[in-house]
Design a protein around this motif. Structure first.
Motif, PDB file in Angstrom:
ATOM      1  N   ALA A 131      15.772  -5.101  -4.669  1.00  0.00           N
ATOM      2  CA  ALA A 131      16.046  -5.186  -6.098  1.00  0.00           C
ATOM      3  C   ALA A 131      14.777  -4.783  -6.856  1.00  0.00           C
ATOM      4  O   ALA A 131      13.671  -4.999  -6.364  1.00  0.00           O
ATOM      5  CB  ALA A 131      16.447  -6.606  -6.475  1.00  0.00           C
ATOM      6  N   PRO A 132      14.925  -4.204  -8.031  1.00  0.00           N
ATOM      7  CA  PRO A 132      13.726  -3.859  -8.807  1.00  0.00           C
ATOM      8  C   PRO A 132      13.067  -5.118  -9.370  1.00  0.00           C
ATOM      9  O   PRO A 132      13.741  -6.054  -9.775  1.00  0.00           O
ATOM     10  CB  PRO A 132      14.274  -2.972  -9.931  1.00  0.00           C
ATOM     11  CG  PRO A 132      15.701  -3.385 -10.069  1.00  0.00           C
ATOM     12  CD  PRO A 132      16.150  -3.818  -8.694  1.00  0.00           C
ATOM     13  N   GLY A 133      11.762  -5.151  -9.342  1.00  0.00           N
ATOM     14  CA  GLY A 133      11.031  -6.278  -9.907  1.00  0.00           C
ATOM     15  C   GLY A 133      11.153  -7.539  -9.078  1.00  0.00           C
ATOM     16  O   GLY A 133      11.376  -7.507  -7.875  1.00  0.00           O
ATOM     17  N   TRP A 134      11.006  -8.674  -9.742  1.00  0.00           N
ATOM     18  CA  TRP A 134      11.068  -9.984  -9.105  1.00  0.00           C
ATOM     19  C   TRP A 134      12.446 -10.588  -9.314  1.00  0.00           C
ATOM     20  O   TRP A 134      12.978 -10.563 -10.415  1.00  0.00           O
ATOM     21  CB  TRP A 134       9.997 -10.899  -9.690  1.00  0.00           C
ATOM     22  CG  TRP A 134       8.621 -10.482  -9.316  1.00  0.00           C
ATOM     23  CD1 TRP A 134       7.802  -9.620  -9.999  1.00  0.00           C
ATOM     24  CD2 TRP A 134       7.893 -10.880  -8.158  1.00  0.00           C
ATOM     25  NE1 TRP A 134       6.617  -9.469  -9.329  1.00  0.00           N
ATOM     26  CE2 TRP A 134       6.637 -10.238  -8.189  1.00  0.00           C
ATOM     27  CE3 TRP A 134       8.176 -11.717  -7.087  1.00  0.00           C
ATOM     28  CZ2 TRP A 134       5.681 -10.412  -7.205  1.00  0.00           C
ATOM     29  CZ3 TRP A 134       7.220 -11.899  -6.108  1.00  0.00           C
ATOM     30  CH2 TRP A 134       5.986 -11.249  -6.175  1.00  0.00           C
ATOM     31  N   VAL A 135      13.016 -11.160  -8.244  1.00  0.00           N
ATOM     32  CA  VAL A 135      14.368 -11.712  -8.279  1.00  0.00           C
ATOM     33  C   VAL A 135      14.327 -13.183  -7.873  1.00  0.00           C
ATOM     34  O   VAL A 135      13.733 -13.523  -6.844  1.00  0.00           O
ATOM     35  CB  VAL A 135      15.281 -10.941  -7.295  1.00  0.00           C
ATOM     36  CG1 VAL A 135      16.677 -11.521  -7.270  1.00  0.00           C
ATOM     37  CG2 VAL A 135      15.313  -9.468  -7.638  1.00  0.00           C
ATOM     38  N   ALA A 136      14.972 -14.053  -8.673  1.00  0.00           N
ATOM     39  CA  ALA A 136      15.086 -15.469  -8.307  1.00  0.00           C
ATOM     40  C   ALA A 136      16.042 -15.571  -7.123  1.00  0.00           C
ATOM     41  O   ALA A 136      17.172 -15.074  -7.191  1.00  0.00           O
ATOM     42  CB  ALA A 136      15.593 -16.283  -9.486  1.00  0.00           C
ATOM     43  N   VAL A 137      15.588 -16.206  -6.017  1.00  0.00           N
ATOM     44  CA  VAL A 137      16.401 -16.252  -4.802  1.00  0.00           C
ATOM     45  C   VAL A 137      16.694 -17.669  -4.313  1.00  0.00           C
ATOM     46  O   VAL A 137      17.555 -17.848  -3.455  1.00  0.00           O
ATOM     47  CB  VAL A 137      15.763 -15.421  -3.661  1.00  0.00           C
ATOM     48  CG1 VAL A 137      15.714 -13.950  -4.039  1.00  0.00           C
ATOM     49  CG2 VAL A 137      14.375 -15.930  -3.295  1.00  0.00           C
ATOM     50  N   ALA A 138      16.001 -18.673  -4.807  1.00  0.00           N
ATOM     51  CA  ALA A 138      16.239 -20.048  -4.362  1.00  0.00           C
ATOM     52  C   ALA A 138      15.688 -21.019  -5.399  1.00  0.00           C
ATOM     53  O   ALA A 138      14.886 -20.646  -6.254  1.00  0.00           O
ATOM     54  CB  ALA A 138      15.582 -20.304  -3.003  1.00  0.00           C
ATOM     55  N   ALA A 139      16.125 -22.269  -5.288  1.00  0.00           N
ATOM     56  CA  ALA A 139      15.652 -23.325  -6.178  1.00  0.00           C
ATOM     57  C   ALA A 139      15.050 -24.452  -5.342  1.00  0.00           C
ATOM     58  O   ALA A 139      15.183 -24.476  -4.125  1.00  0.00           O
ATOM     59  CB  ALA A 139      16.814 -23.862  -7.022  1.00  0.00           C
ATOM     60  N   ARG A 140      14.348 -25.344  -6.010  1.00  0.00           N
ATOM     61  CA  ARG A 140      13.771 -26.544  -5.391  1.00  0.00           C
ATOM     62  C   ARG A 140      12.691 -26.216  -4.363  1.00  0.00           C
ATOM     63  O   ARG A 140      12.465 -26.968  -3.430  1.00  0.00           O
ATOM     64  CB  ARG A 140      14.866 -27.411  -4.782  1.00  0.00           C
ATOM     65  CG  ARG A 140      15.897 -27.877  -5.790  1.00  0.00           C
ATOM     66  CD  ARG A 140      16.955 -28.740  -5.178  1.00  0.00           C
ATOM     67  NE  ARG A 140      16.364 -29.880  -4.493  1.00  0.00           N
ATOM     68  CZ  ARG A 140      17.002 -30.581  -3.568  1.00  0.00           C
ATOM     69  NH1 ARG A 140      18.221 -30.269  -3.215  1.00  0.00           N
ATOM     70  NH2 ARG A 140      16.416 -31.607  -3.001  1.00  0.00           N
ATOM     71  N   ALA A 141      12.016 -25.106  -4.511  1.00  0.00           N
ATOM     72  CA  ALA A 141      10.971 -24.698  -3.573  1.00  0.00           C
ATOM     73  C   ALA A 141       9.645 -25.353  -3.947  1.00  0.00           C
ATOM     74  O   ALA A 141       9.341 -25.546  -5.124  1.00  0.00           O
ATOM     75  CB  ALA A 141      10.807 -23.187  -3.585  1.00  0.00           C
ATOM     76  N   SER A 142       8.848 -25.697  -2.921  1.00  0.00           N
ATOM     77  CA  SER A 142       7.516 -26.222  -3.183  1.00  0.00           C
ATOM     78  C   SER A 142       6.430 -25.434  -2.446  1.00  0.00           C
ATOM     79  O   SER A 142       5.269 -25.516  -2.818  1.00  0.00           O
ATOM     80  CB  SER A 142       7.437 -27.711  -2.811  1.00  0.00           C
ATOM     81  OG  SER A 142       7.734 -27.903  -1.452  1.00  0.00           O
ATOM     82  N   PHE A 143       6.820 -24.659  -1.420  1.00  0.00           N
ATOM     83  CA  PHE A 143       5.842 -23.885  -0.645  1.00  0.00           C
ATOM     84  C   PHE A 143       6.588 -22.765   0.057  1.00  0.00           C
ATOM     85  O   PHE A 143       7.729 -22.945   0.481  1.00  0.00           O
ATOM     86  CB  PHE A 143       5.173 -24.807   0.392  1.00  0.00           C
ATOM     87  CG  PHE A 143       3.897 -24.267   0.976  1.00  0.00           C
ATOM     88  CD1 PHE A 143       2.696 -24.416   0.324  1.00  0.00           C
ATOM     89  CD2 PHE A 143       3.917 -23.608   2.193  1.00  0.00           C
ATOM     90  CE1 PHE A 143       1.518 -23.937   0.875  1.00  0.00           C
ATOM     91  CE2 PHE A 143       2.744 -23.120   2.754  1.00  0.00           C
ATOM     92  CZ  PHE A 143       1.543 -23.291   2.090  1.00  0.00           C
TER      93      PHE A 143
END
Length: 171
Positions: free
Chosen positions: A121-133
């Motif tokens: 995908a072009p650029g940055w894509v949100a792929v998940a939630a609740r991530a810390s590392f």
């Protein structure tokens, strides 16, 4: 005997033939690996965390903003106003914003985005939630969720995401 390359480092990362260190004054330094007589140079000021790899360098500044310098460039560009973690993989890069959302950029040919697709995908894509590392390596990524669960996606040829030989994990 080993020689001191850099003094006063509190964080290190490497990319190809470049070494990077963040010193006690929050300066990101860069030097060519293996070169003798070459002194490190300051790359960026007010840096809290950095990650380097084939695509370039990601740096989280002390104010929480995320900056990127691509491998083929010399200009730092602001990616996000808030980031809590970032990692440069060998084909995809990742960062976690201030709300715990995981973003990916780069190749997706092994399912590195975790969205079930194998297309970039072009650029940055949100792929998940609740991530810390997040960490990434040879075509795969592993994320630590805020509840302690570990999730992985992407290349699994040698089993970094579970049992060996079960194939790539695009979801």
């Amino acid at each position: 005997p080993a020689r001191i390359v850099f003094d006063d480092a509190r964080h290190l990362t490497v990319a190809g033939r470049q070494g990077y260190a963040i010193d006690g004054a929050d300066r990101l330094w860069r030097w060519p690996l293996g070169a003798r007589g070459v002194r490190p140079e300051v790359e960026l000021e007010q840096v809290a965390l950095a990650s380097a790899g084939d695509s370039g360098v990601l740096a989280i500044r002390c104010d929480g903003s995320l900056w990127q310098r691509r491998a083929e460039g010399s200009v730092w560009q602001r990616v996000a106003s808030r980031a809590q973690h970032a990692w440069v993989g060998d084909s995809s890069d990742y960062y976690i914003d201030g709300d715990g959302r995981l973003f990916a950029s780069g190749l997706a040919h092994r399912g590195q985005y975790g969205d079930g697709l194998l297309t970039r995908a072009p650029g940055w894509v949100a792929v998940a939630a609740r991530a810390s590392f997040v960490v990434a390596h040879t075509g795969h990524a592993v994320m630590l969720r805020d509840d302690g669960a570990v999730l992985g996606t992407g290349g699994n040829r040698f089993g970094p995401l579970g049992a060996h030989g079960l194939g790539d994990k695009a979801d």
